[in-house]
Design an enzyme around this catalytic site. Sequence first.
Site, PDB file in Angstrom:
ATOM      1  N   SER A  56       0.818  -1.220   0.000  1.00 60.00           N
ATOM      2  CA  SER A  56       0.000   0.000   0.000  1.00 60.00           C
ATOM      3  C   SER A  56       0.849   1.267   0.000  1.00 60.00           C
ATOM      4  CB  SER A  56      -0.900   0.006   1.234  1.00 60.00           C
ATOM      5  OG  SER A  56      -1.791  -1.081   1.153  1.00 60.00           O
ATOM      6  N   GLU A  58       3.239   1.998  -1.757  1.00 58.90           N
ATOM      7  CA  GLU A  58       3.571   2.368  -3.147  1.00 58.90           C
ATOM      8  C   GLU A  58       2.376   2.991  -3.885  1.00 58.90           C
ATOM      9  OE1 GLU A  58       4.871  -0.678  -1.789  1.00 58.90           O
ATOM     10  OE2 GLU A  58       6.643   0.579  -1.573  1.00 58.90           O
ATOM     11  N   VAL A  81      -3.954  -2.633   5.214  1.00 60.05           N
ATOM     12  CA  VAL A  81      -2.855  -2.408   6.151  1.00 60.05           C
ATOM     13  C   VAL A  81      -3.328  -2.931   7.507  1.00 60.05           C
ATOM     14  CG1 VAL A  81      -1.224  -0.733   7.074  1.00 60.05           C
ATOM     15  CG2 VAL A  81      -2.257  -0.337   4.833  1.00 60.05           C
ATOM     16  N   HIS A  88       5.095  -0.472  11.916  1.00 57.46           N
ATOM     17  CA  HIS A  88       5.002   0.747  11.116  1.00 57.46           C
ATOM     18  C   HIS A  88       3.570   1.056  10.694  1.00 57.46           C
ATOM     19  CE1 HIS A  88       9.248   0.488  11.028  1.00 57.46           C
ATOM     20  NE2 HIS A  88       9.313  -0.473  10.137  1.00 57.46           N
TER      21      HIS A  88
HETATM   22  N1  INI Z   1       1.790  -3.133   3.048  1.00 54.95           N
HETATM   23  C1  INI Z   1       0.463  -3.303   3.048  1.00 54.95           C
HETATM   24  O1  INI Z   1      -0.197  -3.039   2.041  1.00 54.95           O
HETATM   25  N2  INI Z   1      -0.173  -3.762   4.162  1.00 54.95           N
HETATM   26  C2  INI Z   1       0.507  -4.047   5.311  1.00 54.95           C
HETATM   27  O2  INI Z   1      -0.142  -4.470   6.303  1.00 54.95           O
HETATM   28  C3  INI Z   1       1.910  -3.877   5.332  1.00 54.95           C
HETATM   29  N3  INI Z   1       2.674  -4.211   6.510  1.00 54.95           N
HETATM   30  O3  INI Z   1       2.096  -4.772   7.442  1.00 54.95           O
HETATM   31  O4  INI Z   1       3.875  -3.975   6.576  1.00 54.95           O
HETATM   32  C4  INI Z   1       2.550  -3.379   4.164  1.00 54.95           C
HETATM   33  N4  INI Z   1       3.874  -3.190   4.134  1.00 54.95           N
HETATM   34  C5  INI Z   1       4.616  -2.996   2.909  1.00 54.95           C
HETATM   35  C6  INI Z   1       4.657  -1.554   2.472  1.00 54.95           C
HETATM   36  O5  INI Z   1       3.392  -1.165   1.953  1.00 54.95           O
HETATM   37  C7  INI Z   1       5.691  -1.320   1.376  1.00 54.95           C
HETATM   38  O6  INI Z   1       5.430  -2.165   0.286  1.00 54.95           O
HETATM   39  C8  INI Z   1       7.128  -1.590   1.858  1.00 54.95           C
HETATM   40  O7  INI Z   1       7.407  -0.829   3.026  1.00 54.95           O
HETATM   41  C9  INI Z   1       8.158  -1.166   0.762  1.00 54.95           C
HETATM   42  O8  INI Z   1       8.051   0.216   0.432  1.00 54.95           O
END
Ligand code: INI
Length: 154
Positions: A56, A58, A81, A88
Amino acid sequence: MEKLEGKLNATGMKFAIVASRFNSLVTRQLIAGAEDCLTRHGAADADITLVWIPGSFEMPLVAKRLGESGRFDAVICLGAVIRGQTPHFEYVAAEVAKGIAQASLSTGVPIAFGVLTTDNIEQALDRAGMKVGNKGADAAAVAIEMADLLKLMD
Ligand code: INI
């Protein structure tokens, strides 16, 4: 008195769905709900573009680029999320919400926020077609209404 209100008529409109692969168990259900809502309201399947992204976080950049392309009447962002999965959570959730709002304002294209922010996976699944409706379908309905409303305001 003049009244302006968008209708739920997606005939002839083009949509982009941006969906995160993170938590795809949930996001696939959100996509199904969004697609179903768009086609039930008249959108042609060929006028729906699905864009997969890693997570999310991105989403704002990709939604902004899609809005700028001029190819779509509206963009629908679908993600999940989940608090238990990352320390985070607050940062990711806040940045995504802020970034999507900014992308919509800067491009002038409606960008619907269909990103679930929940404490656990059960709550997310409940909002992806189980107990509490399907937030992907809700976001798609908002996208249709907003796209129609903006046309009325041209
Ligand atoms: N991305 C999500 O869409 N949902 C989540 O719950 C999540 N957690 O839990 O970490 C998550 N992390 C990845 C983040 O969106 C990025 O892709 C990553 O940080 C790289 O930029």
